[in-house]
Design a protein around this motif. Sequence first.
Motif, PDB file in Angstrom:
ATOM      1  N   GLY A  73      69.014  14.819  68.723  1.00  0.00           N
ATOM      2  CA  GLY A  73      69.934  15.898  68.348  1.00  0.00           C
ATOM      3  C   GLY A  73      69.913  16.132  66.854  1.00  0.00           C
ATOM      4  O   GLY A  73      69.847  17.281  66.376  1.00  0.00           O
ATOM      5  N   SER A  74      69.944  15.048  66.076  1.00  0.00           N
ATOM      6  CA  SER A  74      69.881  15.169  64.615  1.00  0.00           C
ATOM      7  C   SER A  74      68.542  15.742  64.173  1.00  0.00           C
ATOM      8  O   SER A  74      68.471  16.594  63.279  1.00  0.00           O
ATOM      9  N   THR A  75      67.480  15.273  64.800  1.00  0.00           N
ATOM     10  CA  THR A  75      66.134  15.696  64.411  1.00  0.00           C
ATOM     11  C   THR A  75      65.929  17.197  64.596  1.00  0.00           C
ATOM     12  O   THR A  75      65.361  17.872  63.727  1.00  0.00           O
ATOM     13  N   SER A  76      66.391  17.729  65.715  1.00  0.00           N
ATOM     14  CA  SER A  76      66.248  19.170  65.963  1.00  0.00           C
ATOM     15  C   SER A  76      66.981  19.976  64.893  1.00  0.00           C
ATOM     16  O   SER A  76      66.454  20.964  64.361  1.00  0.00           O
ATOM     17  N   LEU A  77      68.197  19.551  64.562  1.00  0.00           N
ATOM     18  CA  LEU A  77      68.963  20.262  63.537  1.00  0.00           C
ATOM     19  C   LEU A  77      68.331  20.108  62.160  1.00  0.00           C
ATOM     20  O   LEU A  77      68.300  21.058  61.369  1.00  0.00           O
ATOM     21  N   ILE A  78      67.824  18.913  61.854  1.00  0.00           N
ATOM     22  CA  ILE A  78      67.158  18.692  60.568  1.00  0.00           C
ATOM     23  C   ILE A  78      65.955  19.625  60.421  1.00  0.00           C
ATOM     24  O   ILE A  78      65.750  20.243  59.369  1.00  0.00           O
ATOM     25  N   SER A  79      65.163  19.752  61.479  1.00  0.00           N
ATOM     26  CA  SER A  79      63.985  20.631  61.434  1.00  0.00           C
ATOM     27  C   SER A  79      64.387  22.072  61.169  1.00  0.00           C
ATOM     28  O   SER A  79      63.765  22.773  60.359  1.00  0.00           O
ATOM     29  N   ILE A  80      65.425  22.528  61.855  1.00  0.00           N
ATOM     30  CA  ILE A  80      65.889  23.911  61.684  1.00  0.00           C
ATOM     31  C   ILE A  80      66.428  24.128  60.271  1.00  0.00           C
ATOM     32  O   ILE A  80      66.130  25.143  59.621  1.00  0.00           O
ATOM     33  N   LYS A  81      67.212  23.182  59.768  1.00  0.00           N
ATOM     34  CA  LYS A  81      67.778  23.308  58.419  1.00  0.00           C
ATOM     35  C   LYS A  81      66.683  23.306  57.354  1.00  0.00           C
ATOM     36  O   LYS A  81      66.753  24.055  56.374  1.00  0.00           O
ATOM     37  N   LEU A  82      65.664  22.464  57.539  1.00  0.00           N
ATOM     38  CA  LEU A  82      64.558  22.470  56.591  1.00  0.00           C
ATOM     39  C   LEU A  82      63.802  23.789  56.642  1.00  0.00           C
ATOM     40  O   LEU A  82      63.334  24.297  55.623  1.00  0.00           O
ATOM     41  N   GLY A  83      63.675  24.370  57.839  1.00  0.00           N
ATOM     42  CA  GLY A  83      63.039  25.679  57.976  1.00  0.00           C
ATOM     43  C   GLY A  83      63.814  26.772  57.273  1.00  0.00           C
ATOM     44  O   GLY A  83      63.243  27.737  56.770  1.00  0.00           O
ATOM     45  N   GLU A  84      65.127  26.598  57.224  1.00  0.00           N
ATOM     46  CA  GLU A  84      66.000  27.562  56.529  1.00  0.00           C
ATOM     47  C   GLU A  84      66.157  27.237  55.044  1.00  0.00           C
ATOM     48  O   GLU A  84      66.911  27.904  54.340  1.00  0.00           O
ATOM     49  N   GLN A  85      65.429  26.197  54.574  1.00  0.00           N
ATOM     50  CA  GLN A  85      65.494  25.759  53.177  1.00  0.00           C
ATOM     51  C   GLN A  85      66.897  25.271  52.797  1.00  0.00           C
ATOM     52  O   GLN A  85      67.371  25.490  51.683  1.00  0.00           O
ATOM     53  N   ARG A  86      67.557  24.588  53.702  1.00  0.00           N
ATOM     54  CA  ARG A  86      68.914  24.058  53.458  1.00  0.00           C
ATOM     55  C   ARG A  86      68.858  22.540  53.521  1.00  0.00           C
ATOM     56  O   ARG A  86      69.326  21.894  54.449  1.00  0.00           O
ATOM     57  N   LYS A  87      68.266  21.945  52.487  1.00  0.00           N
ATOM     58  CA  LYS A  87      67.998  20.508  52.467  1.00  0.00           C
ATOM     59  C   LYS A  87      69.271  19.678  52.446  1.00  0.00           C
ATOM     60  O   LYS A  87      69.351  18.618  53.083  1.00  0.00           O
ATOM     61  N   GLU A  88      70.290  20.113  51.700  1.00  0.00           N
ATOM     62  CA  GLU A  88      71.521  19.334  51.604  1.00  0.00           C
ATOM     63  C   GLU A  88      72.192  19.194  52.972  1.00  0.00           C
ATOM     64  O   GLU A  88      72.726  18.122  53.305  1.00  0.00           O
ATOM     65  N   GLU A  89      72.167  20.263  53.749  1.00  0.00           N
ATOM     66  CA  GLU A  89      72.742  20.184  55.094  1.00  0.00           C
ATOM     67  C   GLU A  89      71.919  19.243  55.971  1.00  0.00           C
ATOM     68  O   GLU A  89      72.467  18.522  56.806  1.00  0.00           O
ATOM     69  N   ALA A  90      70.595  19.251  55.794  1.00  0.00           N
ATOM     70  CA  ALA A  90      69.731  18.339  56.552  1.00  0.00           C
ATOM     71  C   ALA A  90      70.057  16.887  56.210  1.00  0.00           C
ATOM     72  O   ALA A  90      70.075  16.014  57.092  1.00  0.00           O
ATOM     73  N   GLU A  91      70.350  16.601  54.936  1.00  0.00           N
ATOM     74  CA  GLU A  91      70.704  15.247  54.532  1.00  0.00           C
ATOM     75  C   GLU A  91      72.050  14.814  55.109  1.00  0.00           C
ATOM     76  O   GLU A  91      72.237  13.648  55.483  1.00  0.00           O
ATOM     77  N   THR A  92      72.983  15.745  55.184  1.00  0.00           N
ATOM     78  CA  THR A  92      74.277  15.436  55.801  1.00  0.00           C
ATOM     79  C   THR A  92      74.092  15.063  57.267  1.00  0.00           C
ATOM     80  O   THR A  92      74.695  14.100  57.765  1.00  0.00           O
ATOM     81  N   ILE A  93      73.250  15.798  57.952  1.00  0.00           N
ATOM     82  CA  ILE A  93      72.978  15.511  59.368  1.00  0.00           C
ATOM     83  C   ILE A  93      72.329  14.136  59.520  1.00  0.00           C
ATOM     84  O   ILE A  93      72.678  13.362  60.415  1.00  0.00           O
ATOM     85  N   ALA A  94      71.387  13.810  58.649  1.00  0.00           N
ATOM     86  CA  ALA A  94      70.704  12.516  58.719  1.00  0.00           C
ATOM     87  C   ALA A  94      71.678  11.357  58.520  1.00  0.00           C
ATOM     88  O   ALA A  94      71.624  10.351  59.242  1.00  0.00           O
ATOM     89  N   ALA A  95      72.571  11.475  57.555  1.00  0.00           N
ATOM     90  CA  ALA A  95      73.559  10.417  57.303  1.00  0.00           C
ATOM     91  C   ALA A  95      74.508  10.259  58.480  1.00  0.00           C
ATOM     92  O   ALA A  95      74.847   9.139  58.882  1.00  0.00           O
ATOM     93  N   HIS A  96      74.956  11.377  59.029  1.00  0.00           N
ATOM     94  CA  HIS A  96      75.813  11.328  60.216  1.00  0.00           C
ATOM     95  C   HIS A  96      75.088  10.644  61.369  1.00  0.00           C
ATOM     96  O   HIS A  96      75.672   9.841  62.097  1.00  0.00           O
ATOM     97  N   GLY A  97      73.811  10.984  61.530  1.00  0.00           N
ATOM     98  CA  GLY A  97      73.032  10.393  62.613  1.00  0.00           C
ATOM     99  C   GLY A  97      72.970   8.883  62.518  1.00  0.00           C
ATOM    100  O   GLY A  97      73.125   8.176  63.517  1.00  0.00           O
TER     101      GLY A  97
END
Length: 460
Positions: A73-97
């Motif tokens: 679940g985290s990985t799918s969201l991280i991929s989408i956020k990176l595609g949208e160039q939203r790295k900080e949100e991807a990092e938040t998802i990774a920490a939550h995961g």
Amino acid sequence: MDRSKQLGEKKVSRLLLKFSIPAIVGMLVNALYNVVDRIFIGNGVGSLGIAGITIGFPFMIVIMAFAMLIGIGSTSLISIKLGEQRKEEAETIAAHGMILLIGTAAILSVVGLIFIDPLLQLFGASEVVLPYAREYMRIILWGTVFQAVGFGMNNFIRAEGNPKIAMITMLIGAVLNTILDPVFIFIFDWGIQGAALATIISMAVSAIWVLYYFFGGKSLLKIRVKNMKLQLPVVGKICAIGSAPFAMQLAASLLSAIINNSLTYYGGDVAVSAMGVLNSVTMLILMPIFGINQGAQPIIGYNYGAQKFDRVKETLKLAIIAATVVVSLGFVVIQLFPAQLIALFNRADKELIKLGARALRIFLIFLPIIGFQIVGANYFQAVGKPKKAMFLSLSRQVIILIPAVLILPRIFNLGLNGILLAGPVSDLGSSILTGILLFMELRHLEQKHQEGYSAEPQME
């Protein structure tokens, strides 16, 4: 080039090879945890040892279900956020995961240890098999956190565009497990407990490697303390996207328990052992498909987020072709050498070899179409449509297979043969459903883009 940007720019076929091959190796290596355990236990402890692991397997699947819920679940969201160039949100998802993986694994471990005997009996353990299952699972449950962190966070590494490191994580654990198994079982004479201990030590080493990657400064995504405070909206999105593989794994656990009980009733402990071996062989064949899925997922997710739909369709097409080739080769081997495959796990038990060979040929008769079904279901997960992904995943393991397992043995007194026939019935039905939904989805993909598509998951 930024590791994540390559997902939207490099040639799709090369990207799929680059991401899938390490993932396939990693998944095959991960499968060796259970396969190697069963081979050494079968030859060192006997068929009852294999039955003990098979009985405990539903609980191990539950542990993996929660690791997939959060990790994938985290990985799918991280991929989408990176595609949208939203790295900080991807990092938040990774920490939550990471926090969710550790917390849920700890809870599962405590619950499992407290209720170990009732759970194993629920999963189909006979009085003869129960001691073997208890000895194995009591040790495995102490290492639940290692399993969850090693598997779940390894997906984060792949999402940021570093599949080789993800492969090394799997290799380290599985190679160590393969070395420790014969040492603990045959040299130290620890039997089934030795196999469990070898598995836990190996998982712990893999988990430490993953944590070192993220906290040692090598990762693109940083696990920051400020992002570890759980936010319900983020948790909700992770769980929503990961719900499809989570439901599939829970269904697999339920299915395993139902099959174990049915096998005990219609065929006895030897039938449980045979199904355990069949599951190991099937796992080795299907793990490359899951590796292809893992390789395709960040490519599909990134390009879906970037609205590059031609690349999405090309990735899906290549993944289906590759998966079909793999399962077709596996099908040929199974049909030609079923007895030899079963004998790898126990050469002395002739009854096990005879029953296991027949089970392989019948249960996996539609194996060549399963690659398409698994990849098709994964597509919907990769693009953030968990409801469709969940339905397709459950169609094979719940909606069709469980009723078939319960009904077919009673028709015309089929008994054990009815359980074996439930496999091909489910494989065919779920593949037809996947074909229908995937055709409809691809037909409207370009139309959605023209209407002004938002990449945020819509929970369809």
